[in-house]
Design a protein around this motif. Sequence first.
Motif, PDB file in Angstrom:
ATOM      1  N   MET A   1      48.379  43.768  -9.937  1.00 21.92           N
ATOM      2  CA  MET A   1      49.734  43.468  -9.466  1.00 21.92           C
ATOM      3  C   MET A   1      50.707  44.570  -9.863  1.00 21.92           C
ATOM      4  SD  MET A   1      49.576  40.614  -7.787  1.00 21.92           S
ATOM      5  CE  MET A   1      48.004  41.300  -7.235  1.00 21.92           C
ATOM      6  N   PHE A   2      50.486  45.149 -11.030  1.00 21.35           N
ATOM      7  CA  PHE A   2      51.365  46.220 -11.499  1.00 21.35           C
ATOM      8  C   PHE A   2      51.229  47.457 -10.613  1.00 21.35           C
ATOM      9  CE2 PHE A   2      52.454  49.855 -14.191  1.00 21.35           C
ATOM     10  CZ  PHE A   2      53.697  49.457 -14.677  1.00 21.35           C
ATOM     11  N   CYS A   3      50.003  47.759 -10.199  1.00 22.44           N
ATOM     12  CA  CYS A   3      49.760  48.990  -9.418  1.00 22.44           C
ATOM     13  C   CYS A   3      49.893  48.783  -7.913  1.00 22.44           C
ATOM     14  CB  CYS A   3      48.355  49.530  -9.735  1.00 22.44           C
ATOM     15  SG  CYS A   3      48.120  50.036 -11.440  1.00 22.44           S
ATOM     16  N   TYR A   4      49.368  47.655  -7.410  1.00 30.27           N
ATOM     17  CA  TYR A   4      49.312  47.432  -5.955  1.00 30.27           C
ATOM     18  C   TYR A   4      49.764  46.005  -5.650  1.00 30.27           C
ATOM     19  CZ  TYR A   4      46.272  51.470  -6.483  1.00 30.27           C
ATOM     20  OH  TYR A   4      45.759  52.686  -6.832  1.00 30.27           O
ATOM     21  N   LYS A   5      51.042  45.765  -5.780  1.00 31.09           N
ATOM     22  CA  LYS A   5      51.584  44.430  -5.621  1.00 31.09           C
ATOM     23  C   LYS A   5      51.646  44.036  -4.141  1.00 31.09           C
ATOM     24  CE  LYS A   5      54.760  43.564  -8.568  1.00 31.09           C
ATOM     25  NZ  LYS A   5      56.077  43.586  -9.266  1.00 31.09           N
ATOM     26  N   PRO A   6      51.070  42.895  -3.754  1.00 28.76           N
ATOM     27  CA  PRO A   6      51.169  42.449  -2.358  1.00 28.76           C
ATOM     28  C   PRO A   6      52.562  41.901  -2.059  1.00 28.76           C
ATOM     29  CG  PRO A   6      50.069  40.783  -3.656  1.00 28.76           C
ATOM     30  CD  PRO A   6      50.302  41.946  -4.579  1.00 28.76           C
TER      31      PRO A   6
END
Length: 404
Positions: free
Chosen positions: A137-142
């Motif tokens: 979530m920190f790097c690739y948050k939808p």
Amino acid sequence: MLIGIAAQAAFRKNRTGVEEYVYQLINHLAMLPESLEHQFFLYVKGGVGLGKWLPRHTRSLPAARSFSPRQNSSDLAEDQAILPGESSAFAFGEAAPKDGLRSHIPESLEKREGKNFIIKTLYAPIFWTQMGLTPEMFCYKPDVLFIPAHVLPKVHPKNSVVTIHGLEFEYFPEFYPGFHQRYLRWVTKYAAQNAQKIIAVSQNTKDDLVMLYGVNPEKISVIHHGISIHTDLHRCEHRFAQMPYILFLGTKEKKKNTAGLIKAFELLKEKYKIPHKLILAGGKPNRRFYKEEKIDKILKGLKRKNDIVNLDFISEEEKWNLLKNAQVFVYPSFYEGFGMPILEAQAAGTSVITSNVSALPEVAGKGAILVDPKNIEQIAQAIYKIIDDEDLRNGLIREGQENI
């Protein structure tokens, strides 16, 4: 829109309540025409076996070479699990089994054009949601994150939705190992307070969230569980077809009150001399998370132990055959956030007895006799009434069918 779903529960071989909920939700999302307008990331735990346990309206191919808007082409790798088919999107993760899952896909899905469900495998040694999903979530948050069962990662998008299946651990902490009970309280309270929207599986669960955790009721939507009805099964021959029986279906955890049901059955045998067997069907719980009802130990000291059949986890086909051929289905749980087996029994055309507490009356409607789960005599009397009164039995079956 990019929608992330914590999906690892859907990829288990032996699915019970929550696992079945996640499995069917993903399966039916993939069937919606509107789903083609969005991209879905299905987050799973590293090492989970994808294989034939994929929801049937999704599919996976190995070595998909393409990329997602969140990755650049230099990140391409060949060990990806992609679904449903030759996707134009890319997902980091373990390779699909060598058969590419094609032998597990219904033929009718081969022509399906949905190409937007992507498995992302995330690794974490423990506490997968916080240690595996949080970094993702920190790097690739939808754009939207959906958590189908309680545990919201500490880092999450503003648009996060969590399903709460029940707060049984607050009412009966003695049925849970100490650490796990405290963990459930912490993660559920955190999710309830920090998710933008909450799905409660019953009005009873919504009321519990408001009363115990002070959650704003306006952000809670009540959406009852559905069930998959097996219409192709009939009252037919199976290994217990030659004898009348009373049925319990569920995991053998203390919360389910199988010990109380066994006592009620012993009373029935002594007082009313019924010819029935008692069938207890369902696997043992994970003892790290739930306290087990040790059925084999209970049966050792009983006079009528030969009239009680203790089954482990059973197949879907056998489950529905057992339900359809039972004279009475009894679900005397001490507390439930929902109670899916009640609906399954009603759908199968079997009369139901369940507890008069928690969400169980809400789920059963008028299609069940309600009993105090702590009152053994009352449970026994309710079972005998159904066995002895055909009109009552048929009336409960009609009400149950209408409830579905």
